[in-house]
Design an enzyme around this catalytic site. Structure first.
Site, PDB file in Angstrom:
ATOM      1  CB  THR A   1     -44.739 -52.048  -7.807  1.00 58.29           C
ATOM      2  OG1 THR A   1     -44.443 -51.311  -6.300  1.00 58.29           O
ATOM      3  CG2 THR A   1     -43.579 -53.038  -7.647  1.00 58.29           C
ATOM      4  CG  ASP A   2     -43.938 -47.225  -6.189  1.00 55.66           C
ATOM      5  OD1 ASP A   2     -43.993 -48.034  -5.649  1.00 55.66           O
ATOM      6  OD2 ASP A   2     -44.159 -45.837  -5.201  1.00 55.66           O
TER       7      ASP A   2
ATOM      8  CE1 TYR B   1     -44.232 -57.080  -4.101  1.00 54.81           C
ATOM      9  CE2 TYR B   1     -43.613 -54.741  -4.025  1.00 54.81           C
ATOM     10  CZ  TYR B   1     -44.439 -55.259  -4.332  1.00 54.81           C
ATOM     11  OH  TYR B   1     -45.498 -55.030  -5.268  1.00 54.81           O
TER      12      TYR B   1
ATOM     13  CE  LYS C   1     -43.984 -57.082  -9.017  1.00 54.30           C
ATOM     14  NZ  LYS C   1     -45.214 -57.566  -9.822  1.00 54.30           N
TER      15      LYS C   1
HETATM   16  P1  NAD Z   1     -52.906 -58.808  -4.041  1.00 55.89           P
HETATM   17  O1  NAD Z   1     -51.792 -59.871  -3.132  1.00 55.89           O
HETATM   18  O2  NAD Z   1     -54.448 -58.409  -3.269  1.00 55.89           O
HETATM   19  O3  NAD Z   1     -53.364 -60.340  -4.863  1.00 55.89           O
HETATM   20  C1  NAD Z   1     -52.741 -60.794  -4.791  1.00 55.89           C
HETATM   21  C2  NAD Z   1     -53.217 -62.109  -6.162  1.00 55.89           C
HETATM   22  O4  NAD Z   1     -52.510 -62.773  -6.747  1.00 55.89           O
HETATM   23  C3  NAD Z   1     -53.538 -63.087  -5.425  1.00 55.89           C
HETATM   24  O5  NAD Z   1     -55.282 -63.235  -5.702  1.00 55.89           O
HETATM   25  C4  NAD Z   1     -53.812 -64.626  -5.383  1.00 55.89           C
HETATM   26  O6  NAD Z   1     -54.306 -65.974  -5.045  1.00 55.89           O
HETATM   27  C5  NAD Z   1     -52.989 -64.583  -7.023  1.00 55.89           C
HETATM   28  N1  NAD Z   1     -52.009 -65.328  -6.687  1.00 55.89           N
HETATM   29  C6  NAD Z   1     -50.553 -64.554  -6.261  1.00 55.89           C
HETATM   30  N2  NAD Z   1     -50.167 -65.923  -6.366  1.00 55.89           N
HETATM   31  C7  NAD Z   1     -50.131 -66.593  -7.903  1.00 55.89           C
HETATM   32  C8  NAD Z   1     -49.622 -67.861  -8.967  1.00 55.89           C
HETATM   33  N3  NAD Z   1     -48.268 -68.013  -8.565  1.00 55.89           N
HETATM   34  N4  NAD Z   1     -50.955 -68.037  -9.032  1.00 55.89           N
HETATM   35  C9  NAD Z   1     -51.730 -67.176  -9.401  1.00 55.89           C
HETATM   36  N5  NAD Z   1     -52.106 -66.573  -8.824  1.00 55.89           N
HETATM   37  C10 NAD Z   1     -51.702 -65.989  -7.547  1.00 55.89           C
HETATM   38  O7  NAD Z   1     -51.953 -57.997  -4.672  1.00 55.89           O
HETATM   39  P2  NAD Z   1     -52.515 -56.658  -5.385  1.00 55.89           P
HETATM   40  O8  NAD Z   1     -52.563 -55.810  -4.239  1.00 55.89           O
HETATM   41  O9  NAD Z   1     -54.107 -56.693  -6.080  1.00 55.89           O
HETATM   42  O10 NAD Z   1     -51.738 -56.240  -6.450  1.00 55.89           O
HETATM   43  C11 NAD Z   1     -51.332 -56.658  -7.877  1.00 55.89           C
HETATM   44  C12 NAD Z   1     -50.217 -56.560  -8.481  1.00 55.89           C
HETATM   45  O11 NAD Z   1     -50.252 -54.803  -8.354  1.00 55.89           O
HETATM   46  C13 NAD Z   1     -49.100 -56.792  -8.215  1.00 55.89           C
HETATM   47  O12 NAD Z   1     -48.290 -57.397  -8.953  1.00 55.89           O
HETATM   48  C14 NAD Z   1     -48.652 -56.003  -7.203  1.00 55.89           C
HETATM   49  O13 NAD Z   1     -46.798 -56.437  -7.097  1.00 55.89           O
HETATM   50  C15 NAD Z   1     -48.586 -54.495  -7.985  1.00 55.89           C
HETATM   51  N6  NAD Z   1     -48.218 -53.876  -7.009  1.00 55.89           N
HETATM   52  C16 NAD Z   1     -49.667 -53.622  -5.452  1.00 55.89           C
HETATM   53  C17 NAD Z   1     -49.221 -51.859  -4.983  1.00 55.89           C
HETATM   54  C18 NAD Z   1     -50.393 -52.565  -4.293  1.00 55.89           C
HETATM   55  O14 NAD Z   1     -50.282 -51.302  -3.552  1.00 55.89           O
HETATM   56  N7  NAD Z   1     -51.470 -52.695  -3.513  1.00 55.89           N
HETATM   57  C19 NAD Z   1     -48.732 -50.863  -5.545  1.00 55.89           C
HETATM   58  C20 NAD Z   1     -47.732 -51.534  -6.467  1.00 55.89           C
HETATM   59  C21 NAD Z   1     -48.630 -52.418  -7.743  1.00 55.89           C
END
Ligand code: NAD
Ligand code: TYD
Length: 332
Positions: A123-124, A147, A151
């Site tokens: 993530t940024d 968080y 990360k």
């Molecule tokens: P989310 O919270 O919607 O989904 C996370 C998923 O991971 C869920 O399905 C959850 O059940 C699963 N999970 C959590 N812990 C787990 C574990 N121990 N083992 C297996 N599965 C597990 O998250 P998202 O928004 O889809 O983000 C996905 C990724 O992208 C993350 O790594 C996040 O840091 C990154 N990210 C998200 C954003 C954003 O705006 N949402 C921006 C930049 C980066």
């Protein structure tokens, strides 16, 4: 290509799996997801009868489970994470576990089984708040909440496995995503669904914090490109190029729904609230990616999705989410 996608029942992971199977007919996907509060199998209900898709419920921190599902895949894409800043302020343990130790368990299995590619989704936010200019991949990480610190820990470990063991790691760092199937604790789905319910929209602090919004399908296309064309050992920023102050975003949502601005309710600020994130995405542009969805149209389509998909979000907001939201209430 046979992929292991972790966290595929969450917001971005589910959009990514659908993108991969729609654009690469010969690919197969195994989805390893623990199904935390954020994991929702309904996000991929449309793939139930697709023989190219397999779901395994399990934890990325469980070395045995991880080894079993990784065996025989061509690449791993790691979306699994605890992903919400506000929760990391209240319950950081799960963040350290999944976002650091989970990456460790995956790296060990990728190393042992000599998997050809490991794309880690970051993530940024690892760059910390950027008052001016934009973050480049070579900038140091300066995370400022549990968080983003967890990360950053996962990122550093992955890069260390590349450096010492030549584990073929790639990292993407994207800006804030929005679109269908985002859990309604994040600001856009929270504000859209609150407005639909004629409830207040709790705007933190002075509402002038800036996020760079990226439509989830644009992120999926970029991640897919980095997976296939990126160079091992490299980090790729993925920014939407749409910097918006929270208050402007809130007004835009209310405007699209025809709801009054009196719904905006200023509340106490998030502790340690990062003021602004901004990415220099020149490197991923160099691979040939550009966002395809204009921000205004993508926001409108997103608002429309939540307006017409009450059957998806109503059960979430009246279930476990309610307890979380009420715990946050003193601030909101
Ligand atoms: P989310 O919270 O919607 O989904 C996370 C998923 O991971 C869920 O399905 C959850 O059940 C699963 N999970 C959590 N812990 C787990 C574990 N121990 N083992 C297996 N599965 C597990 O998250 P998202 O928004 O889809 O983000 C996905 C990724 O992208 C993350 O790594 C996040 O840091 C990154 N990210 C998200 C954003 C954003 O705006 N949402 C921006 C930049 C980066
Ligand atoms: P969020 O969606 O939690 O993403 P992140 O903190 O990872 O960027 O929040 C986006 C912005 O919206 C952030 O500046 C915090 C703000 N915000 C509010 O003003 N009110 C809210 O209820 C939430 C959840 C977020």
């Amino acid at each position: 290509m046979k992929l292991l996608v972790t966290g595929g029942c969450g917001f971005i992971g589910s959009n990514f799996i659908r993108h991969v199977l729609a654009t690469h007919a010969a690919d197969r996907v195994v989805n390893l997801d623990k199904l935390t509060y954020a994991g929702n199998p309904a996000n991929l209900a449309d793939l139930a009868n697709d023989s190219r898709y397999t779901f395994v419920q399990g934890d990325v921190c469980d070395a045995q489970v991880v080894r079993d599902v990784i065996r025989g895949v061509d690449a791993v894409v790691n979306f699994a994470a605890e992903s919400h800043v506000d929760r990391s302020l209240m319950e950081p343990d799960a963040f350290l576990r999944t976002d650091v130790f989970g990456v460790f368990a995956l790296l060990e299995a990728v190393k042992e089984l000599k998997i050809a590619r490991f794309l880690h989704i970051s993530t940024d936010e690892v760059y910390g708040s950027v008052e001016r200019g934009s973050s480049r991949e070579s900038d140091p990480v300066r995370p400022s909440n549990p968080y983003s610190a967890s990360k950053a820990g996962g990122d550093l470990l992955a890069l260390a496995y590349w450096h010492t063991h030549r584990v073929p790691v790639l990292i993407t760092r994207s800006s804030n995503n929005f679109g269908p199937h985002q859990y309604p604790e994040k600001v856009i789905p929270l504000f859209v669904t609150n407005a639909l319910d004629d409830k207040p929209l709790p705007l933190y602090g002075d509402g002038r914090n800036v996020r760079d919004w990226l439509y989830v399908l644009d992120n999926c296309a970029a991640v897919d490109l980095v997976l296939r064309k990126g160079e091992a050992g490299e980090i790729y920023n993925i920014g939407g190029g749409n910097e918006v102050e929270n208050v402007a975003l809130t007004r835009a949502i209310l405007g699209l729904l025809g709801k009054p601005e009196t719904f905006i309710t200023p509340v106490a600020d998030r502790p340690g609230h990062d003021r602004r994130y901004a990415l220099d995405s020149g490197k991923v542009h160099g691979l040939g990616w550009r966002p395809a969805y204009p921000f205004a149209a993508a926001l409108e389509a997103t608002v429309e999705w939540y307006r017409t998909q009450e059957a998806w979000w109503k059960p979430i907001k009246s279930g476990a989410f309610k307890a979380y939201y009420e715990k946050q209430y003193p601030r909101r």
